[in-house]
Design a protein around this motif. Sequence first.
Motif, PDB file in Angstrom:
ATOM      1  N   ALA A  66       0.848  -1.188   0.000  1.00 55.65           N
ATOM      2  CA  ALA A  66       0.000   0.000   0.000  1.00 55.65           C
ATOM      3  C   ALA A  66       0.884   1.238   0.000  1.00 55.65           C
ATOM      4  O   ALA A  66       1.858   1.324   0.754  1.00 55.65           O
ATOM      5  N   VAL A  67       0.560   2.191  -0.864  1.00 51.39           N
ATOM      6  CA  VAL A  67       1.271   3.469  -0.937  1.00 51.39           C
ATOM      7  C   VAL A  67       0.270   4.591  -0.744  1.00 51.39           C
ATOM      8  O   VAL A  67      -0.725   4.680  -1.478  1.00 51.39           O
ATOM      9  N   ALA A  68       0.521   5.425   0.252  1.00 46.14           N
ATOM     10  CA  ALA A  68      -0.319   6.598   0.505  1.00 46.14           C
ATOM     11  C   ALA A  68      -1.801   6.237   0.531  1.00 46.14           C
ATOM     12  O   ALA A  68      -2.649   6.960   0.002  1.00 46.14           O
ATOM     13  N   GLY A  69      -2.112   5.087   1.109  1.00 46.21           N
ATOM     14  CA  GLY A  69      -3.494   4.669   1.274  1.00 46.21           C
ATOM     15  C   GLY A  69      -4.070   3.864   0.131  1.00 46.21           C
ATOM     16  O   GLY A  69      -5.180   3.339   0.244  1.00 46.21           O
ATOM     17  N   ALA A  70      -3.359   3.763  -0.990  1.00 41.23           N
ATOM     18  CA  ALA A  70      -3.827   2.972  -2.140  1.00 41.23           C
ATOM     19  C   ALA A  70      -3.173   1.591  -2.084  1.00 41.23           C
ATOM     20  O   ALA A  70      -1.955   1.489  -1.985  1.00 41.23           O
ATOM     21  N   ARG A  80      -0.579   2.501  -8.632  1.00 43.70           N
ATOM     22  CA  ARG A  80       0.512   2.816  -9.559  1.00 43.70           C
ATOM     23  C   ARG A  80       0.635   4.318  -9.807  1.00 43.70           C
ATOM     24  O   ARG A  80       1.728   4.799 -10.130  1.00 43.70           O
ATOM     25  N   ARG A  81      -0.452   5.052  -9.638  1.00 45.61           N
ATOM     26  CA  ARG A  81      -0.379   6.506  -9.797  1.00 45.61           C
ATOM     27  C   ARG A  81       0.398   7.164  -8.661  1.00 45.61           C
ATOM     28  O   ARG A  81       0.809   8.321  -8.788  1.00 45.61           O
ATOM     29  N   GLN A  82       0.581   6.447  -7.569  1.00 48.19           N
ATOM     30  CA  GLN A  82       1.325   6.980  -6.426  1.00 48.19           C
ATOM     31  C   GLN A  82       2.828   6.698  -6.529  1.00 48.19           C
ATOM     32  O   GLN A  82       3.604   7.174  -5.705  1.00 48.19           O
ATOM     33  N   ASP A 109       0.461  13.674 -13.002  1.00 46.68           N
ATOM     34  CA  ASP A 109       1.192  13.973 -11.767  1.00 46.68           C
ATOM     35  C   ASP A 109       0.985  15.447 -11.411  1.00 46.68           C
ATOM     36  O   ASP A 109       1.732  16.320 -11.860  1.00 46.68           O
ATOM     37  N   ALA A 110      -0.041  15.701 -10.613  1.00 47.02           N
ATOM     38  CA  ALA A 110      -0.406  17.094 -10.302  1.00 47.02           C
ATOM     39  C   ALA A 110       0.693  17.809  -9.534  1.00 47.02           C
ATOM     40  O   ALA A 110       0.778  19.041  -9.573  1.00 47.02           O
ATOM     41  N   SER A 153       9.018  14.717  -9.601  1.00 46.84           N
ATOM     42  CA  SER A 153       7.614  14.326  -9.547  1.00 46.84           C
ATOM     43  C   SER A 153       7.011  14.640  -8.178  1.00 46.84           C
ATOM     44  O   SER A 153       7.721  14.861  -7.205  1.00 46.84           O
ATOM     45  N   GLY A 154       5.692  14.614  -8.149  1.00 44.12           N
ATOM     46  CA  GLY A 154       4.999  14.810  -6.878  1.00 44.12           C
ATOM     47  C   GLY A 154       4.456  13.511  -6.322  1.00 44.12           C
ATOM     48  O   GLY A 154       3.699  13.519  -5.350  1.00 44.12           O
ATOM     49  N   ARG A 155       4.805  12.393  -6.941  1.00 42.98           N
ATOM     50  CA  ARG A 155       4.290  11.103  -6.473  1.00 42.98           C
ATOM     51  C   ARG A 155       4.911  10.760  -5.122  1.00 42.98           C
ATOM     52  O   ARG A 155       6.087  11.044  -4.887  1.00 42.98           O
ATOM     53  N   PRO A 156       4.134  10.140  -4.231  1.00 47.10           N
ATOM     54  CA  PRO A 156       4.648   9.877  -2.882  1.00 47.10           C
ATOM     55  C   PRO A 156       5.850   8.948  -2.837  1.00 47.10           C
ATOM     56  O   PRO A 156       6.690   9.067  -1.944  1.00 47.10           O
ATOM     57  N   LEU A 157       5.957   8.015  -3.809  1.00 46.18           N
ATOM     58  CA  LEU A 157       7.039   7.034  -3.779  1.00 46.18           C
ATOM     59  C   LEU A 157       7.794   7.044  -5.096  1.00 46.18           C
ATOM     60  O   LEU A 157       7.208   6.877  -6.168  1.00 46.18           O
TER      61      LEU A 157
END
Length: 212
Positions: A66-70, A80-82, A109-110, A153-157
Motif C-alpha cells: 500500500a502506498v499513501a493509502g492505495a 501505480r499513480r502513487q 502527476d499534479a 515528480s509529486g508522487r509519494p514514492l
Amino acid sequence: MNPSSPALLRIDALSFAYPDQPPLVSGWNASIGPGVTLLYGDTGTGKSALLQVIAGMLPASSGRLAVAGATLDTAPEAYRRQVFFVDPVTDRFDQLTARECTASLAEGDAGFNEAKWQAIAEGFSLAPHLDKKMFMLSTGSKRKVWMAAGLASGRPLVLLDEPTAGLDMPSTRCLWSTLSGFDGQQGRAVIVASAARIDTVPLAATIELPLA
C-alpha cells in the motif's frame, strides 16, 4: 523510520520468487517513511526484481503493498499513480524525444515541479539532448532523463534502480544533492537500490538484501 512520520509505503507479509527458484523475500514486513531509503545488496540479490514488485510491475507470490493509502491488490491503478518507476532497460520511450518522455512520465502527476525538473536537467547537463529521441541517447543520458522526471515528480514514492550507473561525476553530484533535499521532507519517499553503500546522502533507513 521516525515514529512521528507516517508510513508512505506499507509492506505486509510480502513474498516473491521466480518460478522454480528460491524466494527473494518471504513474509517481509516493512514501513517506509519520508526521505531516502537505501535498498542495499550485492549483484544478484534481487534488488531490481524487488523494485519491480513494489512498483506493481511484477506480481508478488503473496502479501500486500500500500502506498499513501492505495493498495495494489484492491486498487492497482490508484496504487501505480502513487509510484514513480522506470525500468532502466525499457525501450518503450525510444521513439519519444527526451522532452516528450518527460511529459509522458509527468502525465497525471499534479505535483510535478517544473522548476525543480529544469534545475535537475541543468545539473545533469541534459539541455543539448532534450529534443533528441531517446534511442539516440547513451545509457547514462537515458537514466538522467528518467531520474530528472522522478526526482521532480509529486508522487509519494519514487524508486531508483542503481541511479549512478553510467553517470558522470558532475551529474552524480547533482543526484546526491537532490536526494539530500528529501531529508525531512514530508509526503515523499525515495527508495534507492544500489550495490554500493551511500554515505553522501542522509538516509532515513537501510534495507539489506538478502531478506529471505
